[in-house]
Design a protein around this motif. Structure first.
Motif, short mmCIF file in Angstrom:
data_model
loop_
_atom_site.label_atom_id
_atom_site.label_comp_id
_atom_site.label_asym_id
_atom_site.label_seq_id
_atom_site.Cartn_x
_atom_site.Cartn_y
_atom_site.Cartn_z
N GLY A 24 -18.99 8.16 -1.54
CA GLY A 24 -18.60 8.64 0.08
C GLY A 24 -18.48 9.86 0.53
O GLY A 24 -18.30 10.10 1.85
N ALA A 48 -10.45 6.56 -2.17
CA ALA A 48 -11.54 6.48 -1.37
C ALA A 48 -10.50 6.66 0.23
O ALA A 48 -9.22 6.42 0.23
CB ALA A 48 -12.05 4.98 -1.42
N GLY A 49 -10.58 7.32 1.03
CA GLY A 49 -10.47 7.68 2.25
C GLY A 49 -8.66 8.76 1.58
O GLY A 49 -8.71 9.00 3.09
N SER A 53 -14.89 7.51 -4.20
CA SER A 53 -15.13 7.20 -2.82
C SER A 53 -15.90 5.95 -2.34
O SER A 53 -15.95 6.00 -0.67
CB SER A 53 -15.56 8.67 -2.44
N GLU A 54 -15.82 4.92 -3.14
CA GLU A 54 -16.12 3.90 -2.54
C GLU A 54 -15.40 3.08 -3.24
O GLU A 54 -15.06 2.68 -4.40
CB GLU A 54 -17.28 3.63 -3.19
N THR A 111 -17.89 -0.50 0.71
CA THR A 111 -17.72 0.23 1.31
C THR A 111 -17.57 2.19 1.02
O THR A 111 -17.17 1.85 0.20
CB THR A 111 -15.51 0.48 2.31
N LYS A 112 -17.86 2.88 2.15
CA LYS A 112 -17.50 4.70 1.54
C LYS A 112 -16.96 4.69 2.19
O LYS A 112 -16.47 4.92 3.40
CB LYS A 112 -18.95 5.04 1.43
N GLN A 113 -15.84 5.67 1.61
CA GLN A 113 -14.83 6.42 2.67
C GLN A 113 -15.27 8.00 1.74
O GLN A 113 -14.29 8.23 0.32
CB GLN A 113 -13.38 6.28 2.64
#
Length: 230
Positions: free
Chosen positions: A135, A191-192, A153-154, A171-173
């Protein structure tokens, strides 16, 4: 003499040896570095860009090197594995060092190309780091990491109990680590997460949310312990 050479390589006139070494010490250190430079000469033509010397340890694996850009004096120590396959590739700044047994990759499932990894100038990544850039991971300048740091990041989606988790996708962030941060040994960044400049993360912490500049974090999940004096 070696101190003067390092000053030139690092472009740092204030660099000094802080300890004394014997002649056998210096011979061993110099031999290792010379062998790393020789290996780097063989790798250099396969990279997208390389601005300076490459110091490459034993059993280093670089896949999709045509998507890897390196600044001056990149160090990849023994057993480092780098896979740059991604939309943006891997971009490493000047004087980046990545210690032994570390793994950097950008694409997990081949059907879902990842985003990539950016690492700023003078950042040091310690042994056995695991950077998963599906991500996107951006790490600033002058960041230091202890051993066994993990950055993800995923995430897998798991809401539907009628489907296997593998069937529900991901989901990827992006993860962003600011300049001048210190990530302690064994910490995990999920992630995020965005960490502002000057943050310190205690060893073993799991960071699952963002924190502003100069935060000192600790715990599972990580919480704000204090703010550094500025």
């Amino acid at each position: 003499m070696i101190e003067k050479i390092i000053k030139i390589l690092k472009n740092d006139p204030n660099y000094k040896w802080e300890s004394s070494y014997s002649l056998p010490d210096m011979l061993c250190i110099s031999t290792v570095r010379i062998l790393q430079i020789i290996r780097g000469l063989f790798l250099k033509p396969f990279l997208k860009r390389s601005a300076g010397l490459l110091f490459i340890g034993r059993r280093v694996k670089v896949r999709h090197g045509y998507q890897l850009s390196a600044g001056k004096n990149l160090i990849l120590e023994d057993n480092v594995s780098v896979n740059a396959l991604s939309a943006n590739g891997i971009q490493l700044g000047d004087h980046v060092s990545i210690a032994r047994d570390s793994i950097l990759f950008c694409t997990g499932v081949i059907a879902q190309k990842g985003t990539g990894i950016v690492i700023g100038n003078r950042t040091g990544i310690s042994a056995r780091a695991y950077l998963a850039g599906q991500g996107g991971i951006t790490i600033g300048n002058d960041v230091i990491m202890g051993p066994n740091v993990q950055i993800f990041s995923e995430n897998h989606v798991f809401d539907d109990t009628l489907l296997t988790i593998k069937e529900q996708g991901v989901t990827k962030q992006a993860v962003i680590i600011g300049n001048n941060c210190w990530l302690g040994a064994g910490c995990t960044i999920l992630a995020g997460v965005i960490l502002g400049d000057g943050c310190v993360v205690a060893a073993g912490s799991v960071v699952n949310k963002s924190f502003p500049a100069n935060s000192v974090l600790a715990g599972v999940p990580a919480k704000l312990i204090k703010t550094r004096n500025i």
